[in-house]
Design a protein around this motif. Structure first.
Motif, PDB file in Angstrom:
ATOM      1  N   CYS A   1      20.553  15.201  42.880  1.00  0.00           N
ATOM      2  CA  CYS A   1      20.876  16.651  42.423  1.00  0.00           C
ATOM      3  C   CYS A   1      20.343  17.592  42.275  1.00  0.00           C
ATOM      4  O   CYS A   1      20.841  18.798  41.994  1.00  0.00           O
ATOM      5  N   ARG A   2      19.367  17.667  41.435  1.00  0.00           N
ATOM      6  CA  ARG A   2      18.876  18.728  41.258  1.00  0.00           C
ATOM      7  C   ARG A   2      18.348  19.017  42.507  1.00  0.00           C
ATOM      8  O   ARG A   2      18.984  20.801  42.866  1.00  0.00           O
ATOM      9  N   ALA A   3      18.223  19.315  43.639  1.00  0.00           N
ATOM     10  CA  ALA A   3      17.954  19.470  44.937  1.00  0.00           C
ATOM     11  C   ALA A   3      18.701  20.241  45.633  1.00  0.00           C
ATOM     12  O   ALA A   3      19.056  21.103  46.293  1.00  0.00           O
ATOM     13  N   TYR A   4      19.994  19.505  45.297  1.00  0.00           N
ATOM     14  CA  TYR A   4      21.848  20.477  45.382  1.00  0.00           C
ATOM     15  C   TYR A   4      22.218  21.158  44.974  1.00  0.00           C
ATOM     16  O   TYR A   4      22.085  22.416  45.212  1.00  0.00           O
ATOM     17  N   GLU A   5      21.577  21.284  43.650  1.00  0.00           N
ATOM     18  CA  GLU A   5      21.604  22.431  42.827  1.00  0.00           C
ATOM     19  C   GLU A   5      20.589  23.630  43.084  1.00  0.00           C
ATOM     20  O   GLU A   5      21.113  24.568  43.550  1.00  0.00           O
ATOM     21  N   ARG A   6      19.179  23.189  43.632  1.00  0.00           N
ATOM     22  CA  ARG A   6      18.161  24.478  43.755  1.00  0.00           C
ATOM     23  C   ARG A   6      19.174  24.677  45.640  1.00  0.00           C
ATOM     24  O   ARG A   6      18.707  26.058  45.591  1.00  0.00           O
ATOM     25  N   ARG A   7      19.645  24.144  46.348  1.00  0.00           N
ATOM     26  CA  ARG A   7      19.891  24.466  47.662  1.00  0.00           C
ATOM     27  C   ARG A   7      20.341  25.200  47.588  1.00  0.00           C
ATOM     28  O   ARG A   7      20.883  26.758  48.834  1.00  0.00           O
ATOM     29  N   ILE A   8      21.993  25.152  46.908  1.00  0.00           N
ATOM     30  CA  ILE A   8      22.709  25.982  46.553  1.00  0.00           C
ATOM     31  C   ILE A   8      22.301  27.330  46.071  1.00  0.00           C
ATOM     32  O   ILE A   8      22.336  29.007  46.432  1.00  0.00           O
ATOM     33  N   GLU A   9      21.405  27.615  45.173  1.00  0.00           N
ATOM     34  CA  GLU A   9      20.174  28.824  44.038  1.00  0.00           C
ATOM     35  C   GLU A   9      19.619  29.603  45.104  1.00  0.00           C
ATOM     36  O   GLU A   9      19.962  30.709  45.426  1.00  0.00           O
ATOM     37  N   ASP A  10      18.994  28.638  46.208  1.00  0.00           N
ATOM     38  CA  ASP A  10      18.236  29.095  47.488  1.00  0.00           C
ATOM     39  C   ASP A  10      19.617  30.248  48.545  1.00  0.00           C
ATOM     40  O   ASP A  10      18.776  30.796  48.922  1.00  0.00           O
ATOM     41  N   TRP A  11      20.400  29.721  48.667  1.00  0.00           N
ATOM     42  CA  TRP A  11      21.436  30.297  49.482  1.00  0.00           C
ATOM     43  C   TRP A  11      21.529  31.471  48.508  1.00  0.00           C
ATOM     44  O   TRP A  11      22.436  31.757  49.782  1.00  0.00           O
ATOM     45  N   GLY A  12      21.394  31.639  47.636  1.00  0.00           N
ATOM     46  CA  GLY A  12      22.113  32.896  46.773  1.00  0.00           C
ATOM     47  C   GLY A  12      22.953  32.467  46.248  1.00  0.00           C
ATOM     48  O   GLY A  12      24.456  33.285  45.314  1.00  0.00           O
ATOM     49  N   GLY A  13      23.915  31.287  46.384  1.00  0.00           N
ATOM     50  CA  GLY A  13      24.726  31.438  45.065  1.00  0.00           C
ATOM     51  C   GLY A  13      26.496  30.541  45.939  1.00  0.00           C
ATOM     52  O   GLY A  13      26.085  31.469  47.317  1.00  0.00           O
ATOM     53  N   VAL A  14      27.405  30.006  45.445  1.00  0.00           N
ATOM     54  CA  VAL A  14      28.484  29.697  46.117  1.00  0.00           C
ATOM     55  C   VAL A  14      29.220  31.378  46.118  1.00  0.00           C
ATOM     56  O   VAL A  14      29.547  31.946  44.986  1.00  0.00           O
ATOM     57  N   ASP A  15      29.945  32.065  46.976  1.00  0.00           N
ATOM     58  CA  ASP A  15      30.676  33.064  47.487  1.00  0.00           C
ATOM     59  C   ASP A  15      32.002  32.905  47.059  1.00  0.00           C
ATOM     60  O   ASP A  15      32.690  33.925  45.909  1.00  0.00           O
ATOM     61  N   ILE A  16      32.544  31.573  47.353  1.00  0.00           N
ATOM     62  CA  ILE A  16      33.819  31.742  46.757  1.00  0.00           C
ATOM     63  C   ILE A  16      34.137  29.935  47.455  1.00  0.00           C
ATOM     64  O   ILE A  16      33.350  29.101  48.579  1.00  0.00           O
ATOM     65  N   GLN A  17      34.457  29.781  46.626  1.00  0.00           N
ATOM     66  CA  GLN A  17      34.779  28.263  46.000  1.00  0.00           C
ATOM     67  C   GLN A  17      36.282  27.836  46.514  1.00  0.00           C
ATOM     68  O   GLN A  17      36.904  27.885  45.316  1.00  0.00           O
ATOM     69  N   LEU A  18      36.156  26.955  46.091  1.00  0.00           N
ATOM     70  CA  LEU A  18      37.773  26.311  46.928  1.00  0.00           C
ATOM     71  C   LEU A  18      37.680  24.745  46.034  1.00  0.00           C
ATOM     72  O   LEU A  18      37.140  24.449  45.623  1.00  0.00           O
ATOM     73  N   LEU A  19      39.177  25.091  45.179  1.00  0.00           N
ATOM     74  CA  LEU A  19      38.634  23.500  44.720  1.00  0.00           C
ATOM     75  C   LEU A  19      41.156  22.896  44.205  1.00  0.00           C
ATOM     76  O   LEU A  19      41.609  23.932  44.877  1.00  0.00           O
ATOM     77  N   GLY A  20      41.284  22.011  44.265  1.00  0.00           N
ATOM     78  CA  GLY A  20      42.425  21.240  43.830  1.00  0.00           C
ATOM     79  C   GLY A  20      42.259  20.626  42.306  1.00  0.00           C
ATOM     80  O   GLY A  20      40.825  20.921  41.791  1.00  0.00           O
ATOM     81  N   ILE A  21      43.273  20.038  42.515  1.00  0.00           N
ATOM     82  CA  ILE A  21      42.630  18.975  40.930  1.00  0.00           C
ATOM     83  C   ILE A  21      43.832  18.696  41.139  1.00  0.00           C
ATOM     84  O   ILE A  21      44.614  17.636  41.445  1.00  0.00           O
ATOM     85  N   GLY A  22      43.090  16.765  39.841  1.00  0.00           N
ATOM     86  CA  GLY A  22      43.526  15.614  39.692  1.00  0.00           C
ATOM     87  C   GLY A  22      44.277  16.053  38.774  1.00  0.00           C
ATOM     88  O   GLY A  22      45.119  16.526  38.289  1.00  0.00           O
ATOM     89  N   HIS A  23      45.292  14.735  38.384  1.00  0.00           N
ATOM     90  CA  HIS A  23      46.060  14.234  37.919  1.00  0.00           C
ATOM     91  C   HIS A  23      45.959  14.395  36.177  1.00  0.00           C
ATOM     92  O   HIS A  23      46.462  15.290  35.761  1.00  0.00           O
ATOM     93  N   ASP A  24      44.669  14.781  36.244  1.00  0.00           N
ATOM     94  CA  ASP A  24      43.801  14.116  35.137  1.00  0.00           C
ATOM     95  C   ASP A  24      43.469  15.518  34.520  1.00  0.00           C
ATOM     96  O   ASP A  24      42.600  15.583  33.465  1.00  0.00           O
ATOM     97  N   GLY A  25      43.803  16.700  35.269  1.00  0.00           N
ATOM     98  CA  GLY A  25      42.507  17.921  35.374  1.00  0.00           C
ATOM     99  C   GLY A  25      40.916  18.130  35.945  1.00  0.00           C
ATOM    100  O   GLY A  25      40.381  18.774  35.439  1.00  0.00           O
ATOM    101  N   HIS A  26      40.969  16.915  36.518  1.00  0.00           N
ATOM    102  CA  HIS A  26      39.944  17.041  36.691  1.00  0.00           C
ATOM    103  C   HIS A  26      39.495  18.277  37.712  1.00  0.00           C
ATOM    104  O   HIS A  26      40.330  18.040  39.164  1.00  0.00           O
ATOM    105  N   ILE A  27      38.346  18.786  37.993  1.00  0.00           N
ATOM    106  CA  ILE A  27      37.987  19.233  39.276  1.00  0.00           C
ATOM    107  C   ILE A  27      36.501  18.739  39.728  1.00  0.00           C
ATOM    108  O   ILE A  27      36.125  18.507  39.133  1.00  0.00           O
ATOM    109  N   GLY A  28      36.625  18.672  41.205  1.00  0.00           N
ATOM    110  CA  GLY A  28      35.397  17.904  41.804  1.00  0.00           C
ATOM    111  C   GLY A  28      35.391  16.992  41.296  1.00  0.00           C
ATOM    112  O   GLY A  28      36.554  16.056  41.193  1.00  0.00           O
ATOM    113  N   PHE A  29      34.904  16.022  41.188  1.00  0.00           N
ATOM    114  CA  PHE A  29      35.050  14.877  39.946  1.00  0.00           C
ATOM    115  C   PHE A  29      34.519  14.860  38.776  1.00  0.00           C
ATOM    116  O   PHE A  29      34.296  14.212  38.112  1.00  0.00           O
ATOM    117  N   ASN A  30      34.100  16.242  37.941  1.00  0.00           N
ATOM    118  CA  ASN A  30      34.237  16.516  36.498  1.00  0.00           C
ATOM    119  C   ASN A  30      35.623  15.929  35.697  1.00  0.00           C
ATOM    120  O   ASN A  30      37.261  16.687  35.818  1.00  0.00           O
TER     121      ASN A  30
END
Ligand code: F6R
Length: 247
Positions: free
Chosen positions: A116-145
């Motif tokens: 999980c830490r490495a995943y965050e670091r990779r995104i940070e090293d890339w300079g962050g996400v410029d455009i993020q696509l989301l759907g929504i779950g029936h319980d309001g989740h985004i991603g699997f939050n």
């Protein structure tokens, strides 16, 4: 406060084209941009459109980097229901993005915290996400939050709710085969994206879309946090938009 840019469309296909316009604008401005991607049924018209646009020479993914929102815990990348496989089959195998420039959480990670830490670091090293696509779950989740007592900040492991497992059962032979846990970008990861495009289609999403959009901001409806993001474009079809103001 209703400051989201809301685009209502007649059909999911049209929603896909309009979402593709959002990605195209970012790609044209920054050919080596970082795109955040989602799985599920909702983005499929978008992915078809992005593939078609690159085939027509209108887009070029060769310098793009991508980070996916989530992956099932315990599924290997080549498992038929893994989100890595979904992305390969529905997008990556058909565009010029380089395999090493696509990341999806590792469903088989043994050291979960390190992954999980490495995943965050990779995104940070890339300079962050410029455009993020989301759907929504029936319980309001985004991603699997999933709904919970606080907003989890960064990429982490999550237990899947019964509602989410049942909603995703359609992709598996039986409910028993649906994993009970997943790895997901956190709410902090999502909120750090410079721009967010949320696609919502179908009348079964109308109620949760209303709650996320017009209800109180609460971790019981994780998508409601997007009310605090400064650049959200909501693209929804008429069926999903029935309860939104202005209808
Ligand atoms: C999947 C994801 C999920 C889905 C949501 C809606 O990567 O992030 O939050 O967006 O479960 O799924 P569909 O589009 O299948 O209704």
């Amino acid at each position: 406060m209703l400051h989201w840019n809301v685009i209502k469309t007649k059909t999911p296909e049209e929603a896909g084209k309009l979402a593709a316009d959002q990605f195209e604008a970012v790609l044209r401005a920054k050919p080596a941009c970082v795109i955040g991607l989602a799985t599920g049924s909702t983005p499929l018209p978008l992915y078809r459109e992005l593939i078609a646009r690159e085939q027509r020479g209108e887009l070029d993914f060769s310098r793009v980097r991508s980070a996916n929102l989530d992956e099932y815990k315990g599924l290997a990348p080549d498992h038929p229901q893994s989100y890595r496989r979904f992305m390969q089959e529905n997008l990556f195998d058909h565009i010029s993005i380089r395999p090493e420039n696509t990341i999806v959480p590792d469903g088989l990670a043994e050291d979960v915290d390190a992954m999980c830490r490495a995943y965050e670091r990779r995104i940070e090293d890339w300079g962050g996400v410029d455009i993020q696509l989301l759907g929504i779950g029936h319980d309001g989740h985004i991603g699997f939050n999933e709904p919970c007592d606080d907003f989890p900040a960064w990429t982490h492991e999550v237990a899947l709710t019964e509602m989410t497992r049942r909603a995703n059962q359609r992709f598996f032979a039986s409910l028993d085969e649906v994993p009970t846990a997943a790895f997901t970008m956190g709410i902090g990861t999502v909120m750090a994206a410079k721009k967010i495009v949320m696609m919502v289609t179908g009348k079964d999403k109308a109620e949760i879309l209303y709650k996320a959009f017009c209800g109180p901001v609460t971790p019981k409806v994780p998508a409601s946090i997007l009310q605090f993001h400064p650049d959200v474009t909501l693209i929804c079809d008429e069926a999903a938009a029935t309860l939104l103001p202005g209808k």
